[in-house]
Design a protein around this motif. Structure first.
Motif, PDB file in Angstrom:
ATOM      1  N   ARG A 181       0.857  -1.189   0.000  1.00 60.46           N
ATOM      2  CA  ARG A 181       0.000   0.000   0.000  1.00 60.46           C
ATOM      3  C   ARG A 181       0.890   1.234   0.000  1.00 60.46           C
ATOM      4  O   ARG A 181       1.947   1.256   0.641  1.00 60.46           O
ATOM      5  N   ASP A 182       0.464   2.268  -0.706  1.00 61.26           N
ATOM      6  CA  ASP A 182       1.297   3.454  -0.860  1.00 61.26           C
ATOM      7  C   ASP A 182       0.453   4.723  -0.793  1.00 61.26           C
ATOM      8  O   ASP A 182      -0.728   4.715  -1.165  1.00 61.26           O
ATOM      9  N   THR A 183       1.037   5.794  -0.301  1.00 67.29           N
ATOM     10  CA  THR A 183       0.373   7.089  -0.239  1.00 67.29           C
ATOM     11  C   THR A 183       1.356   8.177  -0.639  1.00 67.29           C
ATOM     12  O   THR A 183       2.571   7.985  -0.593  1.00 67.29           O
ATOM     13  N   GLY A 184       0.824   9.316  -1.025  1.00 64.55           N
ATOM     14  CA  GLY A 184       1.695  10.423  -1.400  1.00 64.55           C
ATOM     15  C   GLY A 184       0.922  11.505  -2.125  1.00 64.55           C
ATOM     16  O   GLY A 184      -0.306  11.634  -1.962  1.00 64.55           O
ATOM     17  N   PHE A 185       1.633  12.271  -2.930  1.00 64.94           N
ATOM     18  CA  PHE A 185       1.014  13.355  -3.687  1.00 64.94           C
ATOM     19  C   PHE A 185       1.404  13.220  -5.157  1.00 64.94           C
ATOM     20  O   PHE A 185       2.486  12.732  -5.484  1.00 64.94           O
ATOM     21  N   LEU A 186       0.507  13.655  -6.028  1.00 62.66           N
ATOM     22  CA  LEU A 186       0.779  13.557  -7.459  1.00 62.66           C
ATOM     23  C   LEU A 186       0.319  14.801  -8.193  1.00 62.66           C
ATOM     24  O   LEU A 186      -0.433  15.621  -7.655  1.00 62.66           O
ATOM     25  N   GLN A 187       0.788  14.931  -9.414  1.00 56.92           N
ATOM     26  CA  GLN A 187       0.334  15.993 -10.311  1.00 56.92           C
ATOM     27  C   GLN A 187       0.067  15.386 -11.678  1.00 56.92           C
ATOM     28  O   GLN A 187       0.888  14.635 -12.208  1.00 56.92           O
ATOM     29  N   ILE A 188      -1.102  15.701 -12.210  1.00 58.69           N
ATOM     30  CA  ILE A 188      -1.473  15.233 -13.540  1.00 58.69           C
ATOM     31  C   ILE A 188      -1.617  16.458 -14.443  1.00 58.69           C
ATOM     32  O   ILE A 188      -2.350  17.394 -14.117  1.00 58.69           O
ATOM     33  N   ASP A 189      -0.887  16.476 -15.531  1.00 59.76           N
ATOM     34  CA  ASP A 189      -0.979  17.564 -16.504  1.00 59.76           C
ATOM     35  C   ASP A 189      -1.861  17.120 -17.654  1.00 59.76           C
ATOM     36  O   ASP A 189      -1.597  16.082 -18.288  1.00 59.76           O
ATOM     37  N   LEU A 190      -2.899  17.901 -17.936  1.00 56.92           N
ATOM     38  CA  LEU A 190      -3.864  17.551 -18.973  1.00 56.92           C
ATOM     39  C   LEU A 190      -4.095  18.729 -19.905  1.00 56.92           C
ATOM     40  O   LEU A 190      -3.927  19.897 -19.522  1.00 56.92           O
ATOM     41  N   VAL A 191      -4.484  18.428 -21.123  1.00 57.90           N
ATOM     42  CA  VAL A 191      -4.824  19.458 -22.092  1.00 57.90           C
ATOM     43  C   VAL A 191      -6.039  18.994 -22.889  1.00 57.90           C
ATOM     44  O   VAL A 191      -6.203  17.797 -23.151  1.00 57.90           O
ATOM     45  N   HIS A 192      -6.903  19.928 -23.239  1.00 56.19           N
ATOM     46  CA  HIS A 192      -8.044  19.616 -24.094  1.00 56.19           C
ATOM     47  C   HIS A 192      -7.638  19.923 -25.528  1.00 56.19           C
ATOM     48  O   HIS A 192      -7.291  21.060 -25.856  1.00 56.19           O
ATOM     49  N   ASP A 193      -7.662  18.895 -26.379  1.00 55.53           N
ATOM     50  CA  ASP A 193      -7.164  19.059 -27.750  1.00 55.53           C
ATOM     51  C   ASP A 193      -8.233  19.542 -28.728  1.00 55.53           C
ATOM     52  O   ASP A 193      -8.034  19.528 -29.943  1.00 55.53           O
ATOM     53  N   GLY A 194      -9.352  19.967 -28.196  1.00 52.18           N
ATOM     54  CA  GLY A 194     -10.437  20.425 -29.053  1.00 52.18           C
ATOM     55  C   GLY A 194     -11.571  19.432 -29.159  1.00 52.18           C
ATOM     56  O   GLY A 194     -12.707  19.806 -29.491  1.00 52.18           O
ATOM     57  N   SER A 195     -11.257  18.164 -28.869  1.00 52.33           N
ATOM     58  CA  SER A 195     -12.303  17.135 -28.911  1.00 52.33           C
ATOM     59  C   SER A 195     -12.362  16.315 -27.623  1.00 52.33           C
ATOM     60  O   SER A 195     -13.423  15.801 -27.266  1.00 52.33           O
TER      61      SER A 195
END
Length: 210
Positions: A181-195
């Motif tokens: 089992r694991d815990t921590g912090f994350l960052q997700i980078d997302l972009v909307h490509d128009g669709s």
């Protein structure tokens, strides 16, 4: 998703109905008169065998169901980015457990997201090898979405994560891998490509995931 590895009766009620019958007569014999009592013929009662209970069918085993796509992902701003981040994490768990990677692959930007590529390849390898994955569900909380990046046009979503223990067994049932089992912090980078929303990268407080 794993980002840090350590060695690691149903009782059915039965109703019983009891029928009670009683007989009475208002005709009393007159004094001095002889009362003649005739016994009513006794009818033979055939015993009806109790019906044999049929065993209830075993419930069919059902596997994990794909996570529903949030309606909020139709938004192309912060609200949509946060919903997309939650959906992406749910897809990683589903893909790892079932080997079904279609939706995850469609949401991944292979050119920049090493984590995405690693999860898809691992899930497909396990599926091909006949491996069974147990556990590994990942939950994220305390989501925060930054402003739109002027260069990429994307959004960074940060969150705390908690990933359950995960085990992998081969076709014979032998354990071949395990994650604590694991815990921590994350960052997700997302972009909307128009669709649709695409995942550019996923990093954690331990570095790049993948």
């Amino acid at each position: 998703m794993r980002v840090r590895r350590r060695t690691p009766a149903l009782v059915l009620p039965v109703a019983l109905v009891v029928g009670l019958g009683a007989c009475s007569s208002d005709d009393e014999p007159e004094p001095g008169a002889s009362a003649t009592t005739s016994a009513a013929p006794t009818a033979s009662v055939s015993e009806t065998p109790e019906p044999t209970e049929s065993p209830e069918p075993e419930p069919a085993e059902t596997g994990p169901t794909p996570p529903p796509r949030p309606a909020a992902m139709d938004d192309t701003g912060k609200k949509g980015a946060q919903a997309a981040a939650e959906y992406f994490i749910a897809l990683t768990t589903y893909a790892s457990t079932t080997g079904e990677t279609t939706e995850l692959a469609a949401m991944s930007n292979d050119g920049t997201c090493g984590f995405c590529v690693a999860v898809v390849e691992e899930a497909e390898e396990y599926e091909t090898s006949g491996y069974t994955v147990t556990g590994g569900a990942t939950e994220i909380s305390d989501l925060q979405t930054g402003d739109k990046d002027s260069l990429t046009g994307g959004y960074a979503v940060t969150a705390a994560f908690s990933a359950d223990e995960r085990t992998v067994h081969d076709a014979s049932g032998t354990e071949v891998d395990r994650w604590d089992r694991d815990t921590g912090f994350l960052q997700i980078d997302l972009v909307h490509d128009g669709s649709s929303w695409r995942t550019l990268a996923l990093t954690t407080d331990q570095g790049e995931a993948g």
